[in-house]
Design a protein around this motif. Structure first.
Motif, PDB file in Angstrom:
ATOM      1  N   ARG A  29       0.812  -1.207   0.000  1.00 33.38           N
ATOM      2  CA  ARG A  29       0.000   0.000   0.000  1.00 33.38           C
ATOM      3  C   ARG A  29       0.852   1.267   0.000  1.00 33.38           C
ATOM      4  O   ARG A  29       0.473   2.277  -0.615  1.00 33.38           O
ATOM      5  N   ASP A  30       2.001   1.243   0.661  1.00 35.11           N
ATOM      6  CA  ASP A  30       2.846   2.432   0.688  1.00 35.11           C
ATOM      7  C   ASP A  30       3.347   2.791  -0.702  1.00 35.11           C
ATOM      8  O   ASP A  30       3.389   3.970  -1.085  1.00 35.11           O
ATOM      9  N   VAL A  31       3.726   1.779  -1.488  1.00 34.06           N
ATOM     10  CA  VAL A  31       4.185   2.027  -2.857  1.00 34.06           C
ATOM     11  C   VAL A  31       3.026   2.486  -3.729  1.00 34.06           C
ATOM     12  O   VAL A  31       3.167   3.395  -4.555  1.00 34.06           O
ATOM     13  N   ILE A  32       1.869   1.865  -3.569  1.00 32.99           N
ATOM     14  CA  ILE A  32       0.679   2.265  -4.322  1.00 32.99           C
ATOM     15  C   ILE A  32       0.359   3.727  -4.052  1.00 32.99           C
ATOM     16  O   ILE A  32       0.075   4.505  -4.979  1.00 32.99           O
ATOM     17  N   ASP A  33       0.403   4.121  -2.788  1.00 35.41           N
ATOM     18  CA  ASP A  33       0.100   5.511  -2.428  1.00 35.41           C
ATOM     19  C   ASP A  33       1.100   6.474  -3.064  1.00 35.41           C
ATOM     20  O   ASP A  33       0.724   7.582  -3.486  1.00 35.41           O
ATOM     21  N   MET A 173       9.516  12.377 -10.912  1.00 32.14           N
ATOM     22  CA  MET A 173       9.048  12.998  -9.675  1.00 32.14           C
ATOM     23  C   MET A 173       9.393  12.150  -8.460  1.00 32.14           C
ATOM     24  O   MET A 173       9.806  12.676  -7.423  1.00 32.14           O
ATOM     25  N   LEU A 174       9.241  10.830  -8.588  1.00 30.03           N
ATOM     26  CA  LEU A 174       9.478   9.922  -7.473  1.00 30.03           C
ATOM     27  C   LEU A 174      10.312   8.738  -7.937  1.00 30.03           C
ATOM     28  O   LEU A 174      10.180   8.283  -9.077  1.00 30.03           O
ATOM     29  N   ARG A 175      11.140   8.238  -7.060  1.00 30.67           N
ATOM     30  CA  ARG A 175      11.820   6.965  -7.293  1.00 30.67           C
ATOM     31  C   ARG A 175      11.580   6.083  -6.079  1.00 30.67           C
ATOM     32  O   ARG A 175      11.755   6.511  -4.938  1.00 30.67           O
ATOM     33  N   THR A 176      11.162   4.851  -6.332  1.00 27.04           N
ATOM     34  CA  THR A 176      10.902   3.928  -5.239  1.00 27.04           C
ATOM     35  C   THR A 176      11.096   2.507  -5.750  1.00 27.04           C
ATOM     36  O   THR A 176      11.479   2.300  -6.908  1.00 27.04           O
ATOM     37  N   SER A 177      10.855   1.542  -4.895  1.00 27.94           N
ATOM     38  CA  SER A 177      10.926   0.137  -5.285  1.00 27.94           C
ATOM     39  C   SER A 177       9.789  -0.603  -4.593  1.00 27.94           C
ATOM     40  O   SER A 177       9.302  -0.179  -3.540  1.00 27.94           O
ATOM     41  N   ILE A 178       9.362  -1.703  -5.196  1.00 32.12           N
ATOM     42  CA  ILE A 178       8.273  -2.491  -4.622  1.00 32.12           C
ATOM     43  C   ILE A 178       8.804  -3.435  -3.553  1.00 32.12           C
ATOM     44  O   ILE A 178       8.279  -3.522  -2.451  1.00 32.12           O
ATOM     45  N   GLY A 179       9.871  -4.136  -3.877  1.00 29.59           N
ATOM     46  CA  GLY A 179      10.460  -5.058  -2.906  1.00 29.59           C
ATOM     47  C   GLY A 179       9.671  -6.348  -2.777  1.00 29.59           C
ATOM     48  O   GLY A 179       8.563  -6.493  -3.315  1.00 29.59           O
ATOM     49  N   PHE A 271      -3.919  21.479   4.565  1.00 28.01           N
ATOM     50  CA  PHE A 271      -2.674  22.220   4.738  1.00 28.01           C
ATOM     51  C   PHE A 271      -1.546  21.213   4.940  1.00 28.01           C
ATOM     52  O   PHE A 271      -1.769  20.076   5.358  1.00 28.01           O
ATOM     53  N   VAL A 272      -0.329  21.642   4.639  1.00 25.61           N
ATOM     54  CA  VAL A 272       0.854  20.780   4.750  1.00 25.61           C
ATOM     55  C   VAL A 272       1.503  20.986   6.110  1.00 25.61           C
ATOM     56  O   VAL A 272       1.634  22.123   6.588  1.00 25.61           O
ATOM     57  N   VAL A 273       1.940  19.893   6.736  1.00 20.92           N
ATOM     58  CA  VAL A 273       2.665  19.951   8.007  1.00 20.92           C
ATOM     59  C   VAL A 273       4.071  19.376   7.783  1.00 20.92           C
ATOM     60  O   VAL A 273       4.321  18.688   6.783  1.00 20.92           O
ATOM     61  N   PRO A 274       5.017  19.657   8.681  1.00 20.89           N
ATOM     62  CA  PRO A 274       6.389  19.160   8.490  1.00 20.89           C
ATOM     63  C   PRO A 274       6.478  17.650   8.306  1.00 20.89           C
ATOM     64  O   PRO A 274       7.341  17.162   7.564  1.00 20.89           O
ATOM     65  N   GLN A 275       5.597  16.879   8.960  1.00 23.31           N
ATOM     66  CA  GLN A 275       5.646  15.429   8.836  1.00 23.31           C
ATOM     67  C   GLN A 275       5.394  14.988   7.398  1.00 23.31           C
ATOM     68  O   GLN A 275       5.969  13.990   6.931  1.00 23.31           O
ATOM     69  N   ASP A 276       4.555  15.729   6.669  1.00 21.31           N
ATOM     70  CA  ASP A 276       4.316  15.406   5.260  1.00 21.31           C
ATOM     71  C   ASP A 276       5.604  15.523   4.461  1.00 21.31           C
ATOM     72  O   ASP A 276       5.919  14.666   3.630  1.00 21.31           O
ATOM     73  N   VAL A 277       6.339  16.590   4.718  1.00 25.41           N
ATOM     74  CA  VAL A 277       7.615  16.802   4.017  1.00 25.41           C
ATOM     75  C   VAL A 277       8.590  15.686   4.344  1.00 25.41           C
ATOM     76  O   VAL A 277       9.267  15.138   3.460  1.00 25.41           O
ATOM     77  N   GLN A 278       8.678  15.306   5.613  1.00 27.21           N
ATOM     78  CA  GLN A 278       9.608  14.256   6.022  1.00 27.21           C
ATOM     79  C   GLN A 278       9.228  12.899   5.431  1.00 27.21           C
ATOM     80  O   GLN A 278      10.100  12.121   5.041  1.00 27.21           O
ATOM     81  N   ASP A 279       7.930  12.616   5.368  1.00 26.03           N
ATOM     82  CA  ASP A 279       7.482  11.318   4.855  1.00 26.03           C
ATOM     83  C   ASP A 279       7.765  11.161   3.363  1.00 26.03           C
ATOM     84  O   ASP A 279       8.026  10.056   2.889  1.00 26.03           O
ATOM     85  N   ILE A 280       7.689  12.250   2.623  1.00 26.68           N
ATOM     86  CA  ILE A 280       7.778  12.169   1.173  1.00 26.68           C
ATOM     87  C   ILE A 280       9.152  12.562   0.641  1.00 26.68           C
ATOM     88  O   ILE A 280       9.446  12.418  -0.546  1.00 26.68           O
TER      89      ILE A 280
END
Length: 326
Positions: A29-33, A173-179, A271-280
């Motif tokens: 789900r994290d990769v899907i999101d 925009m994003l780089r990730t992996s499924i694993g 609205f955006v909070v600092p945790q959003d920035v850290q998570d992404i």
């Protein structure tokens, strides 16, 4: 400014899309999101993973959930730019030259093993990703909206591959992996009769028009000045870190703001909070950083450097409420 009602409607849509895709791609789900964040933010995704982890299934499931058109391009050394973008052909019935669209004319394009194609073909795809238009014989042909490219790179079997330069990695925009899945999720996939991997069974829960509408509205989601200053400070931290030869660009920071807006809305906030920035931050910025030779030899990763930078930058605090005037 986007209101709370629109944010609530988007969160419901984001959840429906995630649930529909997860019916085929289990336990990720994290990769899907992240892929959905890129789609609503108007960007593209680079998946770096070993074969057989579900990269193709993920791209096709996203296309099925939004009811759009999907295409898959298998990149090979002999693939030509026209095989991706399309070309002009002669029509003997009318005696005219007409444009035959390539596979990029779809809502979801899976560019499989992009690093196996020559640089000229890679550049043709990256140009379409940036311009969202194919120009043939001086005539522009717009690709559909929304337009999401999910490109894959295979980290093994590197013979005959053409590594993407840093300037081209910056276009994603994003780089990730499924694993690999967890033990429980893998057992669910292996179980006879499981619906995992059945892209044809993915429910269509949205439409390209709805996706485009929300994508435009989410650009208006509130980002306070202290958050923008925080993001700028993170960028400065990457540029001054001695382990990096190249820090993040201003374009990378703008992308971080855009993704943080979508990510915050997916959590039900206007609205955006600092945790959003850290998570992404890692999937948005890590692939835009270039290590020094010494850092590479010592085994440091850009994700580790970025994590250290985030830990050093002061997090903005909520403003204290003003006391009432006596």
């Amino acid at each position: 400014m986007i209101d709370t009602g629109e944010v609530s409607a988007f969160r419901d849509l984001h959840t429906r899309l995630g649930d529909a895709v997860e019916s085929a791609v289990r336990g990720k789900r994290d990769v899907i999101d992240l892929v959905l964040v890129a789609m609503f933010a108007g960007g593209h995704v680079l998946l770096e993973d070993v074969p057989g982890t579900g990269k193709t299934t993920l791209a096709r499931a996203v296309a099925g959930a939004l009811g759009g058109l999907s295409r898959r391009v298998q990149f090979t050394p002999d693939l030509l730019p026209s095989d991706v973008t399309g070309t002009s052909v002669y029509d003997p019935q009318t005696g005219q030259i007409r444009f035959r669209p390539g596979p990029v004319f779809a809502n979801i394009v899976l560019a499989d093993e992009i690093n196996r194609a020559a640089a000229k073909t890679q550049s043709a795809l990256l140009e379409v990703m940036e311009e969202r238009t194919v120009t043939i014989d001086g005539i522009g042909h717009a690709v559909p909206d929304p337009f999401l490219v999910v490109a894959t790179q295979n980290p093994i079997d590197l013979d005959g591959t053409y590594r993407l330069p840093e300037a081209q990695l910056d276009r994603f925009m994003l780089r990730t992996s499924i694993g690999y899945p967890s033990v429980e999720d893998e057992l669910d996939v292996l179980r006879p009769g499981s619906g995992a991997g059945r892209v044809a069974d993915v429910r269509t829960v949205s439409s390209p028009r709805e996706i485009s509408s929300f994508s435009g509205r989410l650009q208006l989601l509130h980002v306070a000045d202290p958050i923008l200053q925080y993001i700028s400070s993170v960028g400065t931290g990457t540029r001054t870190d001695e382990r990096l030869r190249l820090g993040t660009s201003t374009r990378g920071l703008r992308t971080l703001v855009r993704c943080a807006q979508v990510y915050a809305a997916s959590k039900g906030r206007h609205f955006v909070v600092p945790q959003d920035v850290q998570d992404i931050a890692e999937p948005v910025l890590a692939h835009r950083l270039v290590l020094t030779r010494e850092s590479v030899l010592s085994g440091v990763t850009t994700a580790e450097v970025l994590s250290d930078v985030l830990s050093r930058v002061a997090v903005p605090k909520p403003a204290a409420p003003k006391s009432a005037t006596p």
